[in-house]
Design a protein around this motif. Structure first.
Motif, PDB file in Angstrom:
ATOM      1  N   TRP A 145       0.653  -1.276   0.044  1.00 18.69           N
ATOM      2  CA  TRP A 145      -0.219  -0.234  -0.122  1.00 18.69           C
ATOM      3  C   TRP A 145       0.793   0.922  -0.105  1.00 18.69           C
ATOM      4  O   TRP A 145       0.631   2.209  -0.658  1.00 18.69           O
ATOM      5  N   THR A 146       1.767   1.438   1.217  1.00 18.44           N
ATOM      6  CA  THR A 146       2.994   2.539   0.886  1.00 18.44           C
ATOM      7  C   THR A 146       3.506   2.184  -0.520  1.00 18.44           C
ATOM      8  O   THR A 146       3.709   3.332  -0.795  1.00 18.44           O
ATOM      9  N   ALA A 147       3.722   1.528  -1.432  1.00 19.68           N
ATOM     10  CA  ALA A 147       4.523   1.031  -2.814  1.00 19.68           C
ATOM     11  C   ALA A 147       3.390   2.141  -3.472  1.00 19.68           C
ATOM     12  O   ALA A 147       3.961   3.149  -4.265  1.00 19.68           O
ATOM     13  N   ILE A 148       2.492   2.202  -2.921  1.00 19.13           N
ATOM     14  CA  ILE A 148       1.512   2.144  -4.256  1.00 19.13           C
ATOM     15  C   ILE A 148       1.389   3.988  -4.185  1.00 19.13           C
ATOM     16  O   ILE A 148       1.039   4.885  -5.565  1.00 19.13           O
ATOM     17  N   GLY A 149       0.832   4.758  -2.790  1.00 24.47           N
ATOM     18  CA  GLY A 149       1.184   5.953  -2.258  1.00 24.47           C
ATOM     19  C   GLY A 149       2.731   6.481  -3.254  1.00 24.47           C
ATOM     20  O   GLY A 149       2.534   7.615  -3.526  1.00 24.47           O
ATOM     21  N   VAL A 150       3.985   5.598  -2.831  1.00 30.57           N
ATOM     22  CA  VAL A 150       4.629   6.219  -3.468  1.00 30.57           C
ATOM     23  C   VAL A 150       4.926   6.524  -5.245  1.00 30.57           C
ATOM     24  O   VAL A 150       5.295   7.787  -5.869  1.00 30.57           O
ATOM     25  N   ALA A 151       4.284   5.303  -5.766  1.00 32.56           N
ATOM     26  CA  ALA A 151       3.994   5.561  -7.203  1.00 32.56           C
ATOM     27  C   ALA A 151       3.521   6.833  -7.803  1.00 32.56           C
ATOM     28  O   ALA A 151       3.928   6.904  -8.586  1.00 32.56           O
ATOM     29  N   ALA A 152       2.191   7.400  -6.950  1.00 31.15           N
ATOM     30  CA  ALA A 152       1.287   8.075  -7.118  1.00 31.15           C
ATOM     31  C   ALA A 152       2.373   9.250  -6.870  1.00 31.15           C
ATOM     32  O   ALA A 152       2.093  10.549  -7.793  1.00 31.15           O
ATOM     33  N   ILE A 308      -3.121  10.141  -3.226  1.00 32.84           N
ATOM     34  CA  ILE A 308      -1.922  10.580  -2.648  1.00 32.84           C
ATOM     35  C   ILE A 308      -0.964  11.554  -3.578  1.00 32.84           C
ATOM     36  O   ILE A 308      -0.446  12.490  -3.463  1.00 32.84           O
ATOM     37  N   GLY A 309      -1.206  11.491  -4.461  1.00 30.17           N
ATOM     38  CA  GLY A 309      -0.659  11.878  -6.431  1.00 30.17           C
ATOM     39  C   GLY A 309      -1.286  13.611  -5.997  1.00 30.17           C
ATOM     40  O   GLY A 309      -0.847  14.279  -6.261  1.00 30.17           O
ATOM     41  N   GLU A 310      -2.880  13.680  -5.980  1.00 33.19           N
ATOM     42  CA  GLU A 310      -3.461  14.717  -5.856  1.00 33.19           C
ATOM     43  C   GLU A 310      -3.138  15.261  -4.675  1.00 33.19           C
ATOM     44  O   GLU A 310      -3.131  16.819  -5.253  1.00 33.19           O
TER      45      GLU A 310
END
Ligand code: PHE
Length: 345
Positions: A145-152, A308-310
């Motif tokens: 989950w953290t990695a998904i946020g880092v990618a975003a 998190i990207g936005e």
């Protein structure tokens, strides 16, 4: 160190020689919630300072993410010769300590602890323990989950720098192929990025395909790339490393990446776009706590983490308009939410 937190609770675990520290930094948005870090420190002061600083980071993390939790963190400071046989006992006694607090502090896995450890802590500390294994009723590891946020976040940085969120052909250097770095590398390569990584452990990243090039653990700083992603321990951005950086942006999962507050200015002076760590790395805590405490589906958690990207888009906007660093902008955003919450009370 100046700390404006609520309390630092401390207990010596005579049986194992470990010191249990629970730092509660803020309860303005909800009960203090943060990971349990298990590690050896040079002395008790260093362990206390780490717990306090990490708890403060959690306050900003929850606030910037708009999530109803407060900042807290636990440190299990173990002696260097700590034996594996002592581990379950220490974890259970720590769980009992947490239960005594009656919900003032909630926890999840962090550096040095796993979902399996959370199962053991929960034997005494339930219901205040997140990220247990699915077999034990938890939502499991938070790393992906953290990695998904880092990618975003890396996409948001690329949008700012190059006008496109696409990662195709972008060069990313990942520091640390651990519980976040490894899934991050997989997500980035699946999106067409060219990824290199470094890790202090020769074992790390063994499962990765040869297209993902391994470089020296110290080479990661000077490697030319679009985005440098620190996904190991904190304080890796400092007066020594920042002059060496050959990236256009920094966006990674490690907590407390900046060694001192001035390092945000140092990055800006070099024209490097810094995505504030506590915004970038909220995905694990948000997804796991959302699923376990707020009843989110995994789909909902995925949407919230990608948002998190936005949030970063907004942080970069605030920074540009107010002519401040992204770190200062993210703190401003978080502080607005914290003062709003104390007004409502
Ligand atoms: N390691 C997480 C973080 O630093 C802590 C955490 C995990 C908190 C899971 C809650 C649930 O954000």
């Amino acid at each position: 160190m100046a700390w404006d937190g609520v309390a630092l609770l401390e207990r010596e675990d005579a049986t194992s020689g470990a010191r249990i520290l629970i730092a509660i930094h803020s309860e303005a948005l909800g009960p203090a919630t943060g990971g349990t870090r298990m590690k050896s420190y040079p002395d008790a002061e260093a362990a206390r300072a780490d717990a306090m600083r990490l708890a403060e980071g959690m306050t900003y993390k929850w606030a910037a993410a708009g999530f109803p939790r407060g900042g807290g963190k636990a440190v299990l400071a173990v002696p260097p010769d700590f034996r594996a046989g002592e581990r379950p006992g220490l974890l259970r006694r720590y769980g009992a300590f947490m239960r005594e607090l009656g919900g003032r502090f909630w926890t999840g896995a962090d550096v040095g602890t796993s979902s399996g450890d959370m199962d053991v802590i929960a034997e005494e500390g339930a219901p205040y323990v997140f990220s247990r294994t699915p077999g034990n009723g938890g939502a499991g590891d938070s790393g992906t989950w953290t990695a998904i946020g880092v990618a975003a976040s890396i996409e948001a940085a690329c949008a700012r720098l190059f006008g496109s969120r696409s990662l195709s052909g972008r060069r990313v250097v990942v520091q640390g192929a651990g519980s976040v770095g490894l899934p991050l590398i997989e997500i980035l390569t699946a999106q067409g990025a060219e990824v290199e990584f470094g890790d202090v452990s020769p074992e790390a990243g063994r499962s990765l395909p040869p297209a993902v090039r391994r470089i020296g653990a110290d080479e990661v700083y000077g490697r030319p790339c679009d985005v440098f992603a620190p996904c190991a321990l904190g304080a890796t951005l400092n007066a020594q490393t920042i002059p060496r950086l050959a990236c256009r942006a920094v966006a990674g999962s490690a907590n407390n990446q900046l060694s001192t507050a001035e390092d945000a200015e140092r990055l800006a002076a070099r024209g490097i776009l810094y995505a504030p760590d506590f915004v970038v790395n909220a995905g694990g805590a948000v997804a796991i706590t959302g699923i376990e405490a707020l009843g989110w589906t995994r789909e909902r958690a995925g949407r919230e983490v990608r948002a998190i990207g936005e949030t970063l888009d907004r942080v970069f906007d605030i920074a540009r308009e107010a002519k401040i660093t992204p770190d200062a902008a993210a703190r401003r955003l978080a502080e607005e939410r914290l003062t709003e919450a104390s007004r409502v009370r």
